[in-house]
Scaffold this motif. Structure first.
Motif, PDB file in Angstrom:
ATOM      1  N   ALA A  82       0.834  -1.200   0.000  1.00 49.00           N
ATOM      2  CA  ALA A  82       0.000   0.000   0.000  1.00 49.00           C
ATOM      3  C   ALA A  82       0.869   1.251   0.000  1.00 49.00           C
ATOM      4  CB  ALA A  82      -0.929   0.002   1.212  1.00 49.00           C
ATOM      5  N   THR A  83       1.996   1.204   0.729  1.00 51.35           N
ATOM      6  CA  THR A  83       2.905   2.351   0.732  1.00 51.35           C
ATOM      7  C   THR A  83       3.498   2.567  -0.650  1.00 51.35           C
ATOM      8  OG1 THR A  83       3.451   2.015   3.071  1.00 51.35           O
ATOM      9  CG2 THR A  83       4.990   3.315   1.768  1.00 51.35           C
ATOM     10  N   ALA A  84       3.877   1.482  -1.326  1.00 50.04           N
ATOM     11  CA  ALA A  84       4.419   1.598  -2.691  1.00 50.04           C
ATOM     12  C   ALA A  84       3.395   2.239  -3.619  1.00 50.04           C
ATOM     13  CB  ALA A  84       4.836   0.228  -3.208  1.00 50.04           C
ATOM     14  N   ALA A  85       2.144   1.846  -3.484  1.00 54.52           N
ATOM     15  CA  ALA A  85       1.095   2.436  -4.323  1.00 54.52           C
ATOM     16  C   ALA A  85       0.919   3.912  -4.000  1.00 54.52           C
ATOM     17  CB  ALA A  85      -0.222   1.688  -4.106  1.00 54.52           C
ATOM     18  N   ALA A  86       1.012   4.259  -2.712  1.00 58.03           N
ATOM     19  CA  ALA A  86       0.871   5.662  -2.304  1.00 58.03           C
ATOM     20  C   ALA A  86       2.025   6.507  -2.823  1.00 58.03           C
ATOM     21  CB  ALA A  86       0.784   5.755  -0.786  1.00 58.03           C
ATOM     22  N   VAL A  87       3.230   5.940  -2.817  1.00 58.18           N
ATOM     23  CA  VAL A  87       4.399   6.649  -3.336  1.00 58.18           C
ATOM     24  C   VAL A  87       4.196   6.970  -4.815  1.00 58.18           C
ATOM     25  CG1 VAL A  87       6.830   6.355  -3.974  1.00 58.18           C
ATOM     26  CG2 VAL A  87       6.077   5.787  -1.662  1.00 58.18           C
ATOM     27  N   THR A  88       3.780   5.983  -5.582  1.00 60.16           N
ATOM     28  CA  THR A  88       3.559   6.185  -7.015  1.00 60.16           C
ATOM     29  C   THR A  88       2.470   7.218  -7.268  1.00 60.16           C
ATOM     30  OG1 THR A  88       4.254   3.912  -7.470  1.00 60.16           O
ATOM     31  CG2 THR A  88       2.978   5.033  -9.172  1.00 60.16           C
ATOM     32  N   LYS A  89       1.367   7.111  -6.532  1.00 62.05           N
ATOM     33  CA  LYS A  89       0.252   8.041  -6.704  1.00 62.05           C
ATOM     34  C   LYS A  89       0.669   9.476  -6.406  1.00 62.05           C
ATOM     35  CE  LYS A  89      -4.516   8.886  -5.223  1.00 62.05           C
ATOM     36  NZ  LYS A  89      -5.634   8.428  -4.339  1.00 62.05           N
ATOM     37  N   ALA A  90       1.583   9.655  -5.427  1.00 64.88           N
ATOM     38  CA  ALA A  90       2.007  10.992  -5.017  1.00 64.88           C
ATOM     39  C   ALA A  90       3.135  11.547  -5.869  1.00 64.88           C
ATOM     40  CB  ALA A  90       2.414  10.984  -3.543  1.00 64.88           C
ATOM     41  N   GLY A  91       3.583  10.795  -6.880  1.00 66.49           N
ATOM     42  CA  GLY A  91       4.614  11.295  -7.783  1.00 66.49           C
ATOM     43  C   GLY A  91       6.005  10.795  -7.514  1.00 66.49           C
ATOM     44  N   GLY A  92       6.140   9.836  -6.586  1.00 66.77           N
ATOM     45  CA  GLY A  92       7.442   9.248  -6.312  1.00 66.77           C
ATOM     46  C   GLY A  92       7.709   8.042  -7.199  1.00 66.77           C
ATOM     47  N   THR A  93       8.813   7.362  -6.919  1.00 62.79           N
ATOM     48  CA  THR A  93       9.250   6.228  -7.724  1.00 62.79           C
ATOM     49  C   THR A  93       9.565   5.036  -6.835  1.00 62.79           C
ATOM     50  OG1 THR A  93      10.264   7.773  -9.296  1.00 62.79           O
ATOM     51  CG2 THR A  93      10.932   5.453  -9.447  1.00 62.79           C
ATOM     52  N   VAL A  94       9.170   3.850  -7.263  1.00 61.48           N
ATOM     53  CA  VAL A  94       9.534   2.623  -6.566  1.00 61.48           C
ATOM     54  C   VAL A  94      10.867   2.147  -7.129  1.00 61.48           C
ATOM     55  CG1 VAL A  94       8.889   0.247  -6.030  1.00 61.48           C
ATOM     56  CG2 VAL A  94       7.124   2.027  -6.177  1.00 61.48           C
TER      57      VAL A  94
END
Length: 264
Positions: A82-94
Protein backbone atom coordinates in the motif's frame (compact mmCIF):
# COMPACT_ATOMS: atom_id res chain seq x y z
CA UNK A 1 11.00 12.30 20.07
CA UNK A 2 11.86 8.97 18.51
CA UNK A 3 11.01 5.83 20.49
CA UNK A 4 11.06 2.08 19.78
CA UNK A 5 7.26 2.07 20.06
CA UNK A 6 7.16 2.50 16.33
CA UNK A 7 4.10 3.86 14.57
CA UNK A 8 3.48 3.82 10.83
CA UNK A 9 5.49 6.60 9.21
CA UNK A 10 8.11 6.91 11.94
CA UNK A 11 11.77 6.00 11.38
CA UNK A 12 12.32 2.42 12.50
CA UNK A 13 15.56 1.50 10.75
CA UNK A 14 18.67 3.04 9.22
CA UNK A 15 21.44 1.43 7.24
CA UNK A 16 24.77 2.25 5.70
CA UNK A 17 25.80 1.40 2.17
CA UNK A 18 29.59 1.46 1.94
CA UNK A 19 32.33 0.12 -0.35
CA UNK A 20 34.27 -1.14 2.68
CA UNK A 21 32.23 -2.67 5.50
CA UNK A 22 35.35 -3.58 7.49
CA UNK A 23 36.77 -0.07 7.27
CA UNK A 24 33.40 1.51 8.04
CA UNK A 25 32.93 -0.81 11.00
CA UNK A 26 36.25 0.36 12.41
CA UNK A 27 35.35 4.01 11.95
CA UNK A 28 31.95 3.74 13.66
CA UNK A 29 33.38 1.53 16.41
CA UNK A 30 35.75 4.34 17.29
CA UNK A 31 33.12 7.03 16.92
CA UNK A 32 30.10 5.46 18.62
CA UNK A 33 31.40 2.26 20.22
CA UNK A 34 29.47 0.07 17.77
CA UNK A 35 30.20 -3.60 17.09
CA UNK A 36 29.59 -4.96 13.59
CA UNK A 37 28.25 -8.44 12.91
CA UNK A 38 28.48 -9.43 9.23
CA UNK A 39 25.50 -11.22 7.75
CA UNK A 40 25.46 -14.60 6.06
CA UNK A 41 24.71 -15.60 2.49
CA UNK A 42 21.00 -15.93 3.27
CA UNK A 43 20.81 -12.13 3.70
CA UNK A 44 23.36 -11.24 1.04
CA UNK A 45 26.00 -10.35 3.61
CA UNK A 46 23.83 -7.64 5.16
CA UNK A 47 25.25 -7.00 8.63
CA UNK A 48 24.20 -5.36 11.87
CA UNK A 49 25.76 -2.68 14.04
CA UNK A 50 25.19 -3.20 17.77
CA UNK A 51 25.70 -1.10 20.87
CA UNK A 52 25.41 -2.73 24.27
CA UNK A 53 23.82 -5.77 22.67
CA UNK A 54 21.09 -3.77 20.92
CA UNK A 55 20.84 -3.18 17.17
CA UNK A 56 21.47 0.42 16.16
CA UNK A 57 21.88 0.17 12.36
CA UNK A 58 22.38 -2.12 9.41
CA UNK A 59 25.26 -2.20 6.95
CA UNK A 60 25.95 -3.58 3.51
CA UNK A 61 28.64 -3.42 0.86
CA UNK A 62 27.80 -1.41 -2.26
CA UNK A 63 29.67 -0.99 -5.51
CA UNK A 64 30.14 2.26 -7.40
CA UNK A 65 27.58 1.02 -9.93
CA UNK A 66 24.99 0.61 -7.16
CA UNK A 67 25.43 4.16 -5.94
CA UNK A 68 27.59 6.35 -3.71
CA UNK A 69 28.19 5.52 -0.04
CA UNK A 70 25.19 6.73 1.93
CA UNK A 71 22.95 6.30 4.94
CA UNK A 72 19.33 5.35 4.20
CA UNK A 73 16.45 6.14 6.54
CA UNK A 74 13.57 3.63 6.75
CA UNK A 75 10.05 4.46 7.86
CA UNK A 76 7.65 1.94 9.31
CA UNK A 77 4.84 0.62 7.14
CA UNK A 78 2.24 -1.93 8.19
CA UNK A 79 1.56 -2.57 4.48
CA UNK A 80 4.55 -2.11 2.18
CA UNK A 81 2.48 -2.72 -0.93
CA UNK A 82 0.00 0.00 0.00
CA UNK A 83 2.90 2.35 0.73
CA UNK A 84 4.42 1.60 -2.69
CA UNK A 85 1.09 2.44 -4.32
CA UNK A 86 0.87 5.66 -2.30
CA UNK A 87 4.40 6.65 -3.34
CA UNK A 88 3.56 6.18 -7.02
CA UNK A 89 0.25 8.04 -6.70
CA UNK A 90 2.01 10.99 -5.02
CA UNK A 91 4.61 11.30 -7.78
CA UNK A 92 7.44 9.25 -6.31
CA UNK A 93 9.25 6.23 -7.72
CA UNK A 94 9.53 2.62 -6.57
CA UNK A 95 13.26 1.83 -6.80
CA UNK A 96 13.00 -1.61 -5.23
CA UNK A 97 9.53 -3.14 -4.81
CA UNK A 98 8.39 -4.66 -1.50
CA UNK A 99 10.41 -7.81 -0.86
CA UNK A 100 10.34 -10.28 2.01
CA UNK A 101 13.50 -10.72 4.07
CA UNK A 102 13.24 -14.25 5.49
CA UNK A 103 10.71 -14.08 8.32
CA UNK A 104 12.00 -10.70 9.55
CA UNK A 105 9.72 -8.43 7.51
CA UNK A 106 9.39 -6.74 4.15
CA UNK A 107 11.41 -3.86 2.79
CA UNK A 108 11.06 -1.49 -0.14
CA UNK A 109 13.12 1.41 -1.45
CA UNK A 110 11.64 4.54 -3.01
CA UNK A 111 12.55 7.97 -4.32
CA UNK A 112 10.46 11.06 -3.68
CA UNK A 113 9.61 13.43 -6.57
CA UNK A 114 13.00 15.14 -6.16
CA UNK A 115 14.80 11.82 -6.44
CA UNK A 116 15.66 11.53 -2.73
CA UNK A 117 15.97 7.90 -1.68
CA UNK A 118 14.21 6.54 1.38
CA UNK A 119 12.90 3.14 2.41
CA UNK A 120 10.21 1.38 4.39
CA UNK A 121 10.34 -1.58 6.71
CA UNK A 122 7.23 -3.66 7.38
CA UNK A 123 8.13 -5.63 10.51
CA UNK A 124 7.30 -9.24 11.18
CA UNK A 125 9.90 -11.05 13.26
CA UNK A 126 12.22 -8.03 13.38
CA UNK A 127 10.56 -4.89 14.72
CA UNK A 128 13.34 -2.45 13.88
CA UNK A 129 16.11 -0.68 15.77
CA UNK A 130 16.55 -1.92 19.31
CA UNK A 131 17.94 1.36 20.64
CA UNK A 132 17.12 4.96 19.77
CA UNK A 133 17.46 8.39 21.36
CA UNK A 134 20.38 7.37 23.57
CA UNK A 135 24.07 8.09 23.01
CA UNK A 136 25.31 6.20 19.95
CA UNK A 137 21.87 5.67 18.42
CA UNK A 138 19.48 7.28 15.97
CA UNK A 139 17.54 10.21 17.43
CA UNK A 140 16.31 12.31 14.49
CA UNK A 141 16.04 12.38 10.68
CA UNK A 142 16.25 15.45 8.48
CA UNK A 143 15.31 15.98 4.85
CA UNK A 144 17.24 18.61 2.90
CA UNK A 145 14.96 19.59 0.04
CA UNK A 146 14.69 22.28 -2.62
CA UNK A 147 10.92 22.55 -2.05
CA UNK A 148 9.75 22.14 1.55
CA UNK A 149 6.08 22.61 0.67
CA UNK A 150 6.15 19.95 -2.06
CA UNK A 151 8.09 17.55 0.17
CA UNK A 152 5.59 18.10 2.96
CA UNK A 153 2.70 17.31 0.65
CA UNK A 154 4.38 14.16 -0.68
CA UNK A 155 5.36 12.61 2.63
CA UNK A 156 2.12 13.58 4.34
CA UNK A 157 0.25 11.90 1.49
CA UNK A 158 2.35 8.74 1.72
CA UNK A 159 2.66 8.39 5.50
CA UNK A 160 -0.10 10.57 6.92
CA UNK A 161 2.35 12.78 8.78
CA UNK A 162 1.31 15.97 10.49
CA UNK A 163 3.64 18.97 10.41
CA UNK A 164 4.43 21.03 13.48
CA UNK A 165 6.41 24.26 13.40
CA UNK A 166 9.11 25.42 15.79
CA UNK A 167 9.84 29.13 15.56
CA UNK A 168 13.40 30.44 15.59
CA UNK A 169 14.97 33.78 14.79
CA UNK A 170 14.41 34.44 11.11
CA UNK A 171 11.95 31.66 10.39
CA UNK A 172 10.45 28.37 11.48
CA UNK A 173 11.51 24.74 11.43
CA UNK A 174 9.00 22.22 10.10
CA UNK A 175 8.84 18.97 12.06
CA UNK A 176 7.17 15.71 11.07
CA UNK A 177 5.14 13.73 13.59
CA UNK A 178 2.60 10.89 13.61
CA UNK A 179 -1.00 12.01 13.15
CA UNK A 180 -2.90 12.97 16.28
CA UNK A 181 0.21 13.28 18.45
CA UNK A 182 1.76 16.12 20.43
CA UNK A 183 4.63 18.16 18.99
CA UNK A 184 7.04 16.39 21.36
CA UNK A 185 6.44 13.21 19.31
CA UNK A 186 8.14 14.77 16.26
CA UNK A 187 10.88 12.56 14.82
CA UNK A 188 12.30 14.59 11.93
CA UNK A 189 12.49 17.87 10.09
CA UNK A 190 12.16 19.33 6.59
CA UNK A 191 14.85 21.86 5.73
CA UNK A 192 15.37 24.04 2.63
CA UNK A 193 18.67 23.07 1.04
CA UNK A 194 19.10 26.27 -0.97
CA UNK A 195 21.51 28.67 0.66
CA UNK A 196 22.92 26.11 3.10
CA UNK A 197 26.68 26.69 2.98
CA UNK A 198 27.63 23.01 3.36
CA UNK A 199 24.95 21.42 1.17
CA UNK A 200 24.72 20.91 -2.58
CA UNK A 201 21.39 22.34 -3.71
CA UNK A 202 21.40 19.92 -6.66
CA UNK A 203 21.47 16.86 -4.40
CA UNK A 204 18.74 16.83 -1.73
CA UNK A 205 18.88 13.92 0.72
CA UNK A 206 17.77 12.42 4.02
CA UNK A 207 20.35 12.42 6.79
CA UNK A 208 20.20 10.57 10.11
CA UNK A 209 21.16 12.23 13.39
CA UNK A 210 22.86 10.18 16.09
CA UNK A 211 22.82 11.22 19.73
CA UNK A 212 26.26 11.69 21.33
CA UNK A 213 27.45 12.64 24.78
CA UNK A 214 29.86 15.31 23.50
CA UNK A 215 29.32 16.77 20.03
CA UNK A 216 32.68 18.54 19.90
CA UNK A 217 34.64 15.46 20.93
CA UNK A 218 32.76 13.31 18.42
CA UNK A 219 33.41 15.76 15.58
CA UNK A 220 37.10 15.89 16.46
CA UNK A 221 37.25 12.10 16.67
CA UNK A 222 35.64 11.73 13.25
CA UNK A 223 38.24 13.97 11.67
CA UNK A 224 41.10 12.21 13.44
CA UNK A 225 39.99 8.83 12.09
CA UNK A 226 39.58 9.77 8.44
CA UNK A 227 36.12 11.32 8.44
CA UNK A 228 35.18 14.88 7.57
CA UNK A 229 33.55 17.67 9.55
CA UNK A 230 31.13 19.19 7.05
CA UNK A 231 29.66 21.63 9.56
CA UNK A 232 31.59 22.39 12.74
CA UNK A 233 29.63 22.03 16.01
CA UNK A 234 27.05 24.75 16.49
CA UNK A 235 24.56 25.33 19.30
CA UNK A 236 20.86 26.08 19.01
CA UNK A 237 18.97 27.18 22.09
CA UNK A 238 16.51 24.59 23.29
CA UNK A 239 17.73 22.04 20.75
CA UNK A 240 21.35 21.24 21.57
CA UNK A 241 24.75 21.25 19.92
CA UNK A 242 25.08 19.51 16.56
CA UNK A 243 27.53 18.91 13.71
CA UNK A 244 27.35 17.50 10.19
CA UNK A 245 29.91 14.83 9.41
CA UNK A 246 30.89 12.36 6.71
CA UNK A 247 32.64 9.02 7.20
CA UNK A 248 35.91 8.18 5.38
CA UNK A 249 33.95 6.94 2.35
CA UNK A 250 31.72 9.98 2.02
CA UNK A 251 28.48 8.81 3.68
CA UNK A 252 26.88 11.88 5.29
CA UNK A 253 25.31 11.94 8.74
CA UNK A 254 24.93 14.27 11.70
CA UNK A 255 25.47 14.08 15.45
CA UNK A 256 23.83 16.02 18.26
CA UNK A 257 24.16 16.46 21.97
CA UNK A 258 20.55 17.25 22.73
CA UNK A 259 19.57 19.97 25.17
CA UNK A 260 17.92 18.59 28.31
CA UNK A 261 14.12 18.65 28.12
CA UNK A 262 12.44 21.65 29.77
CA UNK A 263 11.43 21.20 33.39
CA UNK A 264 7.80 21.14 34.46
Amino acid sequence: MLTTDYKDGTPNWVDLGTPDTEGAAGFYAGLFGWDYEPGGEEVGGYGMFHLGGKTVAGGLAVTAEQGPPAWTVYFQSSDADATAAAVTKAGGTVLSPPTGVLDYGRMAVFADPEGVAFATWQPHGHTGLGLVQEAGSLCWAELYTSDVAAARDFYCSVFGWEIAEMAFEGGSYKMAKPPGTADKEAFGGLVPIAGDPVEDAEHPYWTPYFEVADCDATAAGAEETGGKVRLAPVSMEGVGRFAKLADPYGARFAVITSAPPPQG
